[in-house]
Design an enzyme around this catalytic site. Structure first.
Site, PDB file in Angstrom:
ATOM      1  N   ASP A  74       0.802  -1.095   0.064  1.00 45.90           N
ATOM      2  CA  ASP A  74       0.073   0.067  -0.088  1.00 45.90           C
ATOM      3  C   ASP A  74       0.869   1.196   0.091  1.00 45.90           C
ATOM      4  O   ASP A  74       0.521   2.501  -0.414  1.00 45.90           O
ATOM      5  CB  ASP A  74      -1.062   0.091   1.155  1.00 45.90           C
ATOM      6  CG  ASP A  74      -2.075  -0.881   0.942  1.00 45.90           C
ATOM      7  OD1 ASP A  74      -2.570  -1.409  -0.110  1.00 45.90           O
ATOM      8  OD2 ASP A  74      -2.834  -1.250   2.119  1.00 45.90           O
ATOM      9  N   GLY A  75       2.082   1.031   0.696  1.00 49.31           N
ATOM     10  CA  GLY A  75       2.850   2.228   0.470  1.00 49.31           C
ATOM     11  C   GLY A  75       3.340   2.787  -0.863  1.00 49.31           C
ATOM     12  O   GLY A  75       3.364   3.897  -1.292  1.00 49.31           O
ATOM     13  N   ASP A 178      -1.486  13.618  22.121  1.00 47.34           N
ATOM     14  CA  ASP A 178      -0.280  13.298  21.467  1.00 47.34           C
ATOM     15  C   ASP A 178      -0.308  13.628  19.981  1.00 47.34           C
ATOM     16  O   ASP A 178       0.722  13.763  19.136  1.00 47.34           O
ATOM     17  CB  ASP A 178       0.195  11.761  21.558  1.00 47.34           C
ATOM     18  CG  ASP A 178       0.682  11.515  22.730  1.00 47.34           C
ATOM     19  OD1 ASP A 178       0.687  12.264  23.800  1.00 47.34           O
ATOM     20  OD2 ASP A 178       1.077  10.384  23.125  1.00 47.34           O
ATOM     21  N   THR A 189      -8.747   2.175   7.518  1.00 45.00           N
ATOM     22  CA  THR A 189      -8.182   0.879   7.595  1.00 45.00           C
ATOM     23  C   THR A 189      -6.570   0.979   7.963  1.00 45.00           C
ATOM     24  O   THR A 189      -5.961  -0.180   7.973  1.00 45.00           O
ATOM     25  CB  THR A 189      -8.290  -0.273   6.531  1.00 45.00           C
ATOM     26  OG1 THR A 189      -7.807   0.304   5.178  1.00 45.00           O
ATOM     27  CG2 THR A 189      -9.806  -0.637   6.447  1.00 45.00           C
ATOM     28  N   ALA A 190      -6.158   2.203   8.311  1.00 44.68           N
ATOM     29  CA  ALA A 190      -4.791   2.342   8.266  1.00 44.68           C
ATOM     30  C   ALA A 190      -4.364   2.931   9.771  1.00 44.68           C
ATOM     31  O   ALA A 190      -4.829   2.316  10.724  1.00 44.68           O
ATOM     32  CB  ALA A 190      -4.095   3.409   7.264  1.00 44.68           C
ATOM     33  N   TYR A 191      -3.736   4.155   9.948  1.00 48.73           N
ATOM     34  CA  TYR A 191      -3.328   4.600  11.269  1.00 48.73           C
ATOM     35  C   TYR A 191      -4.521   4.934  12.393  1.00 48.73           C
ATOM     36  O   TYR A 191      -4.719   4.358  13.455  1.00 48.73           O
ATOM     37  CB  TYR A 191      -2.517   5.807  11.115  1.00 48.73           C
ATOM     38  CG  TYR A 191      -1.747   6.175  12.205  1.00 48.73           C
ATOM     39  CD1 TYR A 191      -1.833   5.528  13.364  1.00 48.73           C
ATOM     40  CD2 TYR A 191      -1.153   7.445  12.183  1.00 48.73           C
ATOM     41  CE1 TYR A 191      -0.897   5.846  14.741  1.00 48.73           C
ATOM     42  CE2 TYR A 191      -0.609   7.918  13.506  1.00 48.73           C
ATOM     43  CZ  TYR A 191      -0.442   7.135  14.438  1.00 48.73           C
ATOM     44  OH  TYR A 191       0.314   7.378  15.641  1.00 48.73           O
ATOM     45  N   ALA A 192      -5.718   5.202  11.345  1.00 48.53           N
ATOM     46  CA  ALA A 192      -6.798   5.474  12.104  1.00 48.53           C
ATOM     47  C   ALA A 192      -7.562   4.500  12.894  1.00 48.53           C
ATOM     48  O   ALA A 192      -8.022   4.559  14.079  1.00 48.53           O
ATOM     49  CB  ALA A 192      -7.876   6.258  11.239  1.00 48.53           C
ATOM     50  N   LEU A 193      -7.336   3.195  12.157  1.00 44.35           N
ATOM     51  CA  LEU A 193      -7.890   1.997  12.906  1.00 44.35           C
ATOM     52  C   LEU A 193      -7.088   1.539  14.208  1.00 44.35           C
ATOM     53  O   LEU A 193      -7.547   1.102  15.246  1.00 44.35           O
ATOM     54  CB  LEU A 193      -7.748   0.852  11.872  1.00 44.35           C
ATOM     55  CG  LEU A 193      -8.220  -0.546  12.170  1.00 44.35           C
ATOM     56  CD1 LEU A 193      -9.769  -0.525  12.499  1.00 44.35           C
ATOM     57  CD2 LEU A 193      -8.268  -1.666  11.191  1.00 44.35           C
ATOM     58  N   GLN A 248       4.473  11.036   3.168  1.00 44.07           N
ATOM     59  CA  GLN A 248       5.333  11.922   2.798  1.00 44.07           C
ATOM     60  C   GLN A 248       6.068  12.746   3.849  1.00 44.07           C
ATOM     61  O   GLN A 248       5.774  12.617   5.118  1.00 44.07           O
ATOM     62  CB  GLN A 248       4.449  13.198   2.095  1.00 44.07           C
ATOM     63  CG  GLN A 248       3.805  12.409   0.829  1.00 44.07           C
ATOM     64  CD  GLN A 248       2.808  13.706   0.321  1.00 44.07           C
ATOM     65  OE1 GLN A 248       2.985  14.783   0.247  1.00 44.07           O
ATOM     66  NE2 GLN A 248       1.461  13.097   0.243  1.00 44.07           N
TER      67      GLN A 248
END
Length: 297
Positions: A74-75, A178, A189-193, A248
């Site tokens: 995904d990156g 933080d 489905t990424a960092y928020a998850l 980024q």
């Protein structure tokens, strides 16, 4: 030679793993043998050493190809999406990474599925991006865009940030935490998850706000309309305070600067094979249990 609705296809990748290089090579020869013009991104081309192949960067592929195939995780897709979204080009991914929510084609069956795609049989999704601008007095500067999320944070773990959040010029809350994640449905489905946010179907027109380790028990994720404009103000600005878009390089925030996040005018034109099922993908990637009917077989 097989008929295809796509006359020019770009191959995009940024990996030196032997498996990825093998996929670049097979895909290139498969497309070439079908009579399709192939443009290879610089990095992948340097690994293949192919003579007389057309080579270009992401902007070149966006300008001249009508389909881009991203090979990797995904990156790689995020890296490509921020540029390709500015062009009239469809994008599909072959997973050579780990989770693969965006690069969803299995390398073992990718050519079979791509045959259907080239024939015009695919599912089309429009994934919106977020634009980030910074304002100081009357000066406005664009910082970048994100397909997954915009993240407010510092360099130091457990270093509290103090900020005020406004939505469409309405004060929502002031907070010490933080950081803050502003996510698209794609980024749910990424960092928020990981931070405790909800999963949104890609077709939901909404933005998710998730605080990172807030200094209050009452803080909860908030889902807002995707047309809303988010504004961040800071009562205290440290030398470590910064904001970043996807993977980024983050930008440091200066004194008297305010951050604005809103839906971009651009979309990632992401496509999938006809058998694509978002919820099946969630089930597999997140290790959810099988349904009862399958268990009883």
């Amino acid at each position: 030679m097989t008929s295809s609705i796509f006359s020019t296809v770009g191959i995009i990748g940024y990996s030196r793993y032997p498996q990825a290089i093998h996929t670049y090579n097979i895909l290139y020869r498969w497309l070439y043998n079908k009579g399709i013009t192939v443009i290879i991104e610089h990095h992948a081309a340097s690994l293949l050493n192919m003579q007389k192949s057309v080579v270009g960067d992401l902007n070149y592929i966006g300008n001249y190809a009508d389909l881009a195939i991203v090979i990797g995780g995904d990156g790689n897709m995020l890296r490509a999406a921020n540029i390709l979204a500015q062009y009239d080009i469809k994008v599909i991914g072959i997973n050579r990474g780990t989770l693969g929510f965006l690069t969803d084609l299995d390398p073992n069956s990718a050519l079979m599925e791509l045959s259907e795609v080239l024939s015009g049989h695919f599912v089309n999704e429009k994934r919106f991006l977020l634009d980030v601008t910074v304002q100081r007095c009357s000066n406005v500067t664009r910082l970048g865009s994100a397909i997954n999320e915009v993240i407010l944070h510092t360099n130091t773990i457990r270093r509290m940030i103090e900020f005020e959040l406004y939505i469409d010029n309405n004060f929502v809350f002031s907070q010490r935490s933080d950081g803050l994640i502003i996510s698209t449905p794609t980024g749910s489905t990424a960092y928020a998850l990981s931070a405790g946010g909800p999963i949104l179907s890609p077709m939901v027109d909404a933005i998710i706000l998730v605080s990172i380790c807030p200094h209050t028990l009452s803080s909860r994720p908030v889902v807002i309309n995707s047309e809303s404009i988010i504004r961040l103000k800071f009562s205290k600005v440290t030398s470590e305070l910064k904001i970043g878009c996807d993977n980024q390089i983050p930008i440091f925030i200066g004194k008297e600067e305010e951050i604005f996040i809103q839906r971009s005018n651009y979309y990632l034109d992401l496509i999938h094979p006809n058998n694509y099922n978002y919820f099946k993908t969630l089930n597999i990637k997140l290790g959810w249990s099988k349904n009862i009917s399958e268990t009883e077989k």
